[in-house]
Design a protein around this motif. Structure first.
Motif, PDB file in Angstrom:
ATOM      1  N   PHE A  29       0.825  -1.200   0.000  1.00 39.27           N
ATOM      2  CA  PHE A  29       0.000   0.000   0.000  1.00 39.27           C
ATOM      3  C   PHE A  29       0.867   1.261   0.000  1.00 39.27           C
ATOM      4  O   PHE A  29       0.620   2.205  -0.759  1.00 39.27           O
ATOM      5  CB  PHE A  29      -0.929   0.003   1.219  1.00 39.27           C
ATOM      6  CG  PHE A  29      -1.734   1.261   1.369  1.00 39.27           C
ATOM      7  CD1 PHE A  29      -2.783   1.537   0.502  1.00 39.27           C
ATOM      8  CD2 PHE A  29      -1.434   2.179   2.375  1.00 39.27           C
ATOM      9  CE1 PHE A  29      -3.522   2.715   0.638  1.00 39.27           C
ATOM     10  CE2 PHE A  29      -2.167   3.343   2.510  1.00 39.27           C
ATOM     11  CZ  PHE A  29      -3.218   3.610   1.635  1.00 39.27           C
ATOM     12  N   ILE A  30       1.896   1.272   0.840  1.00 36.28           N
ATOM     13  CA  ILE A  30       2.787   2.434   0.882  1.00 36.28           C
ATOM     14  C   ILE A  30       3.567   2.552  -0.422  1.00 36.28           C
ATOM     15  O   ILE A  30       3.799   3.663  -0.925  1.00 36.28           O
ATOM     16  CB  ILE A  30       3.737   2.319   2.095  1.00 36.28           C
ATOM     17  CG1 ILE A  30       2.932   2.409   3.397  1.00 36.28           C
ATOM     18  CG2 ILE A  30       4.800   3.418   2.057  1.00 36.28           C
ATOM     19  CD1 ILE A  30       3.736   2.213   4.644  1.00 36.28           C
ATOM     20  N   LEU A  33       1.446   4.324  -2.801  1.00 35.83           N
ATOM     21  CA  LEU A  33       1.415   5.765  -2.526  1.00 35.83           C
ATOM     22  C   LEU A  33       2.677   6.461  -3.054  1.00 35.83           C
ATOM     23  O   LEU A  33       2.624   7.641  -3.441  1.00 35.83           O
ATOM     24  CB  LEU A  33       1.284   6.013  -1.025  1.00 35.83           C
ATOM     25  CG  LEU A  33      -0.021   5.583  -0.347  1.00 35.83           C
ATOM     26  CD1 LEU A  33       0.022   5.908   1.136  1.00 35.83           C
ATOM     27  CD2 LEU A  33      -1.231   6.257  -1.006  1.00 35.83           C
ATOM     28  N   GLN A  34       3.783   5.739  -3.086  1.00 41.48           N
ATOM     29  CA  GLN A  34       5.027   6.334  -3.560  1.00 41.48           C
ATOM     30  C   GLN A  34       4.953   6.758  -5.025  1.00 41.48           C
ATOM     31  O   GLN A  34       5.694   7.647  -5.461  1.00 41.48           O
ATOM     32  CB  GLN A  34       6.192   5.357  -3.358  1.00 41.48           C
ATOM     33  CG  GLN A  34       6.657   5.252  -1.910  1.00 41.48           C
ATOM     34  CD  GLN A  34       7.871   4.356  -1.764  1.00 41.48           C
ATOM     35  OE1 GLN A  34       7.773   3.240  -1.277  1.00 41.48           O
ATOM     36  NE2 GLN A  34       9.014   4.835  -2.228  1.00 41.48           N
ATOM     37  N   TYR A  35       4.094   6.108  -5.786  1.00 42.83           N
ATOM     38  CA  TYR A  35       3.952   6.496  -7.186  1.00 42.83           C
ATOM     39  C   TYR A  35       3.350   7.886  -7.325  1.00 42.83           C
ATOM     40  O   TYR A  35       3.451   8.518  -8.376  1.00 42.83           O
ATOM     41  CB  TYR A  35       3.090   5.473  -7.927  1.00 42.83           C
ATOM     42  CG  TYR A  35       3.863   4.264  -8.396  1.00 42.83           C
ATOM     43  CD1 TYR A  35       4.661   4.321  -9.536  1.00 42.83           C
ATOM     44  CD2 TYR A  35       3.817   3.070  -7.682  1.00 42.83           C
ATOM     45  CE1 TYR A  35       5.385   3.216  -9.962  1.00 42.83           C
ATOM     46  CE2 TYR A  35       4.533   1.962  -8.103  1.00 42.83           C
ATOM     47  CZ  TYR A  35       5.316   2.038  -9.249  1.00 42.83           C
ATOM     48  OH  TYR A  35       6.033   0.953  -9.665  1.00 42.83           O
ATOM     49  N   PHE A  36       2.715   8.387  -6.279  1.00 42.34           N
ATOM     50  CA  PHE A  36       2.089   9.707  -6.317  1.00 42.34           C
ATOM     51  C   PHE A  36       2.875  10.742  -5.516  1.00 42.34           C
ATOM     52  O   PHE A  36       2.766  11.938  -5.800  1.00 42.34           O
ATOM     53  CB  PHE A  36       0.655   9.620  -5.763  1.00 42.34           C
ATOM     54  CG  PHE A  36      -0.229   8.666  -6.519  1.00 42.34           C
ATOM     55  CD1 PHE A  36      -0.866   9.064  -7.680  1.00 42.34           C
ATOM     56  CD2 PHE A  36      -0.402   7.363  -6.073  1.00 42.34           C
ATOM     57  CE1 PHE A  36      -1.676   8.189  -8.389  1.00 42.34           C
ATOM     58  CE2 PHE A  36      -1.208   6.481  -6.770  1.00 42.34           C
ATOM     59  CZ  PHE A  36      -1.848   6.893  -7.933  1.00 42.34           C
ATOM     60  N   ASN A  38       6.453  10.153  -4.147  1.00 42.23           N
ATOM     61  CA  ASN A  38       7.664   9.428  -3.776  1.00 42.23           C
ATOM     62  C   ASN A  38       8.675  10.312  -3.062  1.00 42.23           C
ATOM     63  O   ASN A  38       9.188   9.963  -1.994  1.00 42.23           O
ATOM     64  CB  ASN A  38       8.297   8.797  -5.019  1.00 42.23           C
ATOM     65  CG  ASN A  38       9.511   7.954  -4.678  1.00 42.23           C
ATOM     66  OD1 ASN A  38       9.464   7.132  -3.774  1.00 42.23           O
ATOM     67  ND2 ASN A  38      10.601   8.155  -5.398  1.00 42.23           N
ATOM     68  N   LEU A  41       7.552  11.377   0.482  1.00 43.88           N
ATOM     69  CA  LEU A  41       7.570  10.268   1.439  1.00 43.88           C
ATOM     70  C   LEU A  41       8.990   9.880   1.814  1.00 43.88           C
ATOM     71  O   LEU A  41       9.302   9.659   2.989  1.00 43.88           O
ATOM     72  CB  LEU A  41       6.823   9.064   0.859  1.00 43.88           C
ATOM     73  CG  LEU A  41       5.303   9.196   0.765  1.00 43.88           C
ATOM     74  CD1 LEU A  41       4.705   8.016  -0.002  1.00 43.88           C
ATOM     75  CD2 LEU A  41       4.686   9.274   2.158  1.00 43.88           C
TER      76      LEU A  41
END
Length: 317
Positions: A29-30, A33-36, A38, A41
């Motif tokens: 899941f994280i 999220l990194q694709y949006f 990165n 984060l």
């Protein structure tokens, strides 16, 4: 992902809330999220020693949930594959709670080790390539994975593992992987934190050393599929009466219990009586095998705690 009416949602043969699946899903899941976001984060939650020493102490934990985002998700794939494969063998020995403790303590210990390495580099004047720098960023679950690998090497020292298609004994796997990682980071293009890997392994070994009664079981199941060389007994310390631990002894009580159940089933006169007898004996969240594999004469089935579940399924068929 599948659904079993007795078990509920499952993933890779384990209940969806099994520690292995929770860690896997959380990391994936994280990673999604990194694709949006990165850079944000990694900047806030990746491990940067300079940030940690200036107050961002959470980074020694959160870095383990971030992975490199590239064309192919090889970083997270190999980490999660290693976690799941090692965990499947470790959890039956030490239990779910101890596995979770070992995993995350190894992850934190590896992060602290990176920070200490960077601090030592500064104290020694900087520029030491084998040590971390204050501005380097470390991400990935590898520190925790190396903790699991170190423990697996203690449990099954002669088990055969493949590192880059090279077979090595589990007791040497940590050190072989560290050597390979160091060579890649020094002479190749790969950015591998051998310090983090070493920290995770040393943390796990230290945990076992400090709490042996808590983490080390009295008996370890034999894995014939993994052992390629029997453990050699030390000739310098002969034992007059060596303690034998046959495989059957590990499941002897379960085998006797299942034999009693099968005898009771044979004594029942009708199908309804069999079902009524087996209903109270059902094991919750049992991950039973396919119907075709159920065999009351099979030594594996006789030693399985889920035999009543399989027997009830057959009676209802």
């Amino acid at each position: 992902m599948s659904r079993n009416r007795n078990q509920g949602l499952s993933l890779f043969g384990n209940p969806i809330l099994h520690p292995l699946n929770v860690i896997l899903i959380l990391n994936c899941f994280i990673f999604f999220l990194q694709y949006f976001a990165n850079q944000q984060l990694v900047f806030r939650f990746g491990l940067t020693p300079d940030f940690v020493l200036n107050g961002a102490v959470w980074q020694v934990f959160t870095y383990g949930f971030l992975h490199e985002v590239g064309l192919l998700p090889l970083h997270i794939f190999f980490n999660m594959y290693g976690m799941y494969m090692l965990g499947n063998h470790i959890i039956p020995i030490i239990g779910k709670t101890k596995f979770v403790i070992l995993y995350f303590v190894s992850q934190i210990g590896a992060g602290i080790f990176v920070v200490l390495s960077a601090y030592l580099n500064v104290m020694l004047g900087g520029g030491i390539s084998i040590l971390e720098s204050m501005t380097s960023q470390t991400i990935g679950a590898s520190g925790a994975i190396f903790g699991l690998l170190a423990l697996f090497g203690l449990f099954y020292p002669n088990a055969e593992l493949l590192l880059f298609i090279i077979p090595v004994k589990a007791k040497n796997a940590v050190w072989a992987a560290l050597l390979i990682g160091y060579l890649i980071s020094q002479f190749g293009n790969g950015e591998i934190s051998s310090t983090c890997h070493l920290g995770g392994a040393l943390t796990a070994l230290s945990l076992i050393k400090l709490f042996p009664k808590y983490f080390l079981p009295s008996a370890i199941p034999y894995l014939p599929s993994l052992e390629f060389e029997p453990t050699k007994q030390k000739e310098s310390f002969p034992q007059s009466n060596p303690k034998q631990m046959p495989v059957e002894d590990l499941f002897l009580d379960q085998k006797k219990s299942n034999e009693i159940i099968l005898k009771q089933i044979e004594m029942k006169k009708d199908r309804t009586s069999v079902i009524n007898y087996l209903q109270p004996l059902q094991v919750e969240n049992a991950n039973i095998c396919p119907p075709s594999t159920y065999n009351t004469e099979d030594p594996i089935c006789l030693r399985c705690e889920w035999l009543p579940n399989c027997a009830l399924r057959k009676a209802k068929a």
